[in-house]
Structure formats: structure tokens, C-alpha cells
Design a protein around this motif. Sequence first.
Motif, short mmCIF file in Angstrom:
data_model
loop_
_atom_site.label_atom_id
_atom_site.label_comp_id
_atom_site.label_asym_id
_atom_site.label_seq_id
_atom_site.Cartn_x
_atom_site.Cartn_y
_atom_site.Cartn_z
N ARG A 277 0.84 -1.19 0.00
CA ARG A 277 0.00 0.00 0.00
C ARG A 277 0.88 1.25 0.00
O ARG A 277 1.91 1.28 0.67
CB ARG A 277 -0.90 0.02 1.23
CG ARG A 277 -1.84 -1.18 1.37
CD ARG A 277 -2.68 -1.02 2.63
NE ARG A 277 -3.24 -2.26 3.11
CZ ARG A 277 -4.52 -2.63 2.97
NH1 ARG A 277 -5.36 -1.82 2.35
NH2 ARG A 277 -4.95 -3.77 3.47
N SER B 234 -3.96 6.37 0.34
CA SER B 234 -5.28 5.98 0.83
C SER B 234 -6.12 5.28 -0.23
O SER B 234 -7.08 4.58 0.10
CB SER B 234 -6.03 7.20 1.37
OG SER B 234 -6.15 8.20 0.37
N ASP C 84 -6.48 1.56 0.39
CA ASP C 84 -7.08 1.03 1.61
C ASP C 84 -7.99 -0.16 1.37
O ASP C 84 -8.01 -1.11 2.15
CB ASP C 84 -7.87 2.14 2.34
CG ASP C 84 -6.95 3.19 2.96
OD1 ASP C 84 -5.73 2.95 3.00
OD2 ASP C 84 -7.47 4.23 3.38
N ARG D 71 -5.72 -6.30 10.16
CA ARG D 71 -6.27 -6.39 8.81
C ARG D 71 -5.33 -7.19 7.92
O ARG D 71 -4.14 -7.35 8.20
CB ARG D 71 -6.48 -5.00 8.21
CG ARG D 71 -5.19 -4.25 7.92
CD ARG D 71 -5.49 -2.94 7.19
NE ARG D 71 -4.26 -2.22 6.85
CZ ARG D 71 -4.23 -1.09 6.16
NH1 ARG D 71 -5.36 -0.54 5.75
NH2 ARG D 71 -3.09 -0.49 5.88
N ASP E 146 -2.98 -7.65 4.82
CA ASP E 146 -2.12 -6.69 4.13
C ASP E 146 -1.07 -7.44 3.32
O ASP E 146 -0.87 -8.64 3.50
CB ASP E 146 -1.43 -5.76 5.14
CG ASP E 146 -1.06 -4.41 4.53
OD1 ASP E 146 -1.15 -4.27 3.30
OD2 ASP E 146 -0.70 -3.51 5.30
#
Length: 337
Positions: free
Chosen positions: A21, A24, A27, A60, A62
Motif C-alpha cells: 500500500r 489511501s 485502503d 487487517r 495486508d
Amino acid sequence: MSDTKIEWADMTWNPLLGCERVTSGCDGCYAIITATLRAKNPHPTVASAFAGLTERRDGRLDWTGRINLLHERLDQPLRRKKPQRIFVNSQSDLFHKDVPAEFIARVFAVMAQAPRHTFQLLTKRHGRMRSLLSSSEFRRQVFDAVTGGPRRDGDSAHHDDIAAAWIGDNWPLSNLHLGVSVEDQKTADMRIPALLGTPAIVRWLSMEPLIGPVDLSRFLHYRPVGGAEAPLPPSLAGACGLPSLHWVVVGGETGAKSRPMQLEWARNLRDQCTSASVPFFFKQWGDWVPTSQRPEAHGWDAVDRDVPRRMGKKRAGRLLDDRTWDEFPTDPAAVAA
């Protein structure tokens, strides 16, 4: 390679997998979920390709940051005889810092050897994109990948002449649509100048997920010297002349934590593109849609009809002001003329 439901492409080609990432707009990255599921695929070849790419961290799923290079997939477009629009790296970013330049050159060599296809390449790593594609060393790497490497008979001068002629005739690649992802004004101001400074025949924007309003006027409303408006500063000029944008794709977000796209954001971008004669493609509303944009909404109470409501991607649909917008960039030869 595989067929895709992406509205602006026919197929996807993923010669590498894995990412990280960066802003934003990442996300709600769908590729993280896809990679996690496919790592558990019962077919060992599929599971191996996606192995080690994701993990659960800080509550989360990722990316781990691992990049899997899939050399066996490099020649896939060459096996397809029918011309296709091919989205390059839907599950990764070709210009990730850990992808060797030599591997990127091999990807470009395949695209150069398949002129029947149109390759649609997106990146969020605008800096590395501009640096590599503007580099004479990288262009030479692409040539060597096309021809099988430098000659070894001592005739280096002759080889250099052939390389220079090939690069002059084939760079930038005429069948490559080069783009950057833009989700808001900050990323537009950061990534678009780098795109405009990169050698390309067709440059485009993927504004999905669109999570904020974006003014593109400084990038769309200019003309060559002597025209009605002044060109962008020389620092933004690409190697193939004054920069330009040739296509804009806009779409909303999907997923459990998707963020709504406002009607005025989509309308403003459409209007900006229309006024600048830039093809506009409205991909989808995402999970949220203003009720005024649903066909059955006509006649409903006018109160808050432009406020996005969560309906799911299928019900939200692709209509913007009662029609679809499926415009594509014109033929590269016409663009370059």
C-alpha cells in the motif's frame, strides 16, 4: 492470462504478483483479498504463484511486501493471436522498487513483440516509471530482451547502430497505454506531472476509487506554443513532445469498507474531459450511488436524491446522468500525428 470483467479491458496479464500500500486509494485493495484466497488454491501452480504475498497485520489483511516474479508467464500475450486490450499487472505494480529493471525490460519486450494487442499499464510508482522509461540504458535493455541479448562476435558498433535504429522506430511503444492511478487532488498533483514527463504515445488516468474531488484543468487545458493557451512548464514536457492526457477512467469503490463517490465529483470530471475533448470512461459507481442516478429513481422524493446510498455494485450500476460513458482513446497513430 485470463478474461476479465473489467469494463475497459479484455484480458489481464500478471507476470508478477505482490505489492504494498502506498496511499489511501490502496485502503480497499481487492488484490489483497484475491491473493489471500488464491494462495490456498488446491492447484499447486496457482498456490505457489501467490505464496507468501499477504498476511494479517495490525488487525487487517495486508501485503507482506514480497514480489513473486513469474517468468513462465512472460510470453503469454505472444500466444494470443486475436487482438486484445490487455491490462498489465492487475494484481501488482510493475514499477515496484523490488522488481528488477531487467525484468521490467522483458515485459516491455513482450509488448513490443505483440503490436496486435493494446497493453494498458497502470502504476502508483510514478517516479520509477518516469526514471526508467526516460533512460537510454533501459531502452537498450528492452532492445536486448527483444533480440536475445547483445551480439558476441565483436561487432559492437554494428550492434549499437541496429539498437539505435530499433529504439528510434519503436520507442515509445505505440501499442502501450501508459497510466497512473489517481484518487484525489493530492495524488493527481503528485502523479500526473510524472506521467506527462514520461515518453508515451497514449497517457491515461485511472481515477478509481475516486475518494475526493479533482480539478484536472491545469493538465487538460493547454495547447502547443502559439495556441490559445500556454503549454505546461518545460519541466513537464516528455521526450516525445509536449505532454498530454488522452483518456480518463472514473469509478467508485467496492468492498466492506468502501467510501462513497459524490455525484458532483464524477460530473465535474466528465465535464472537464468533454470540454477538453478527452475521452471519458465511467466504469462504475461502486457500492454507493445517489438515488437520482438509478433509472427507477425518477419520480422519487427529490429530498437528498444526490446523497449516495449503499446499494451494492450490481444495483448501483454504471449510468451517469441516464447514460453510459464508454469512450476510448483514439488510434495511437492519430494521437501522435
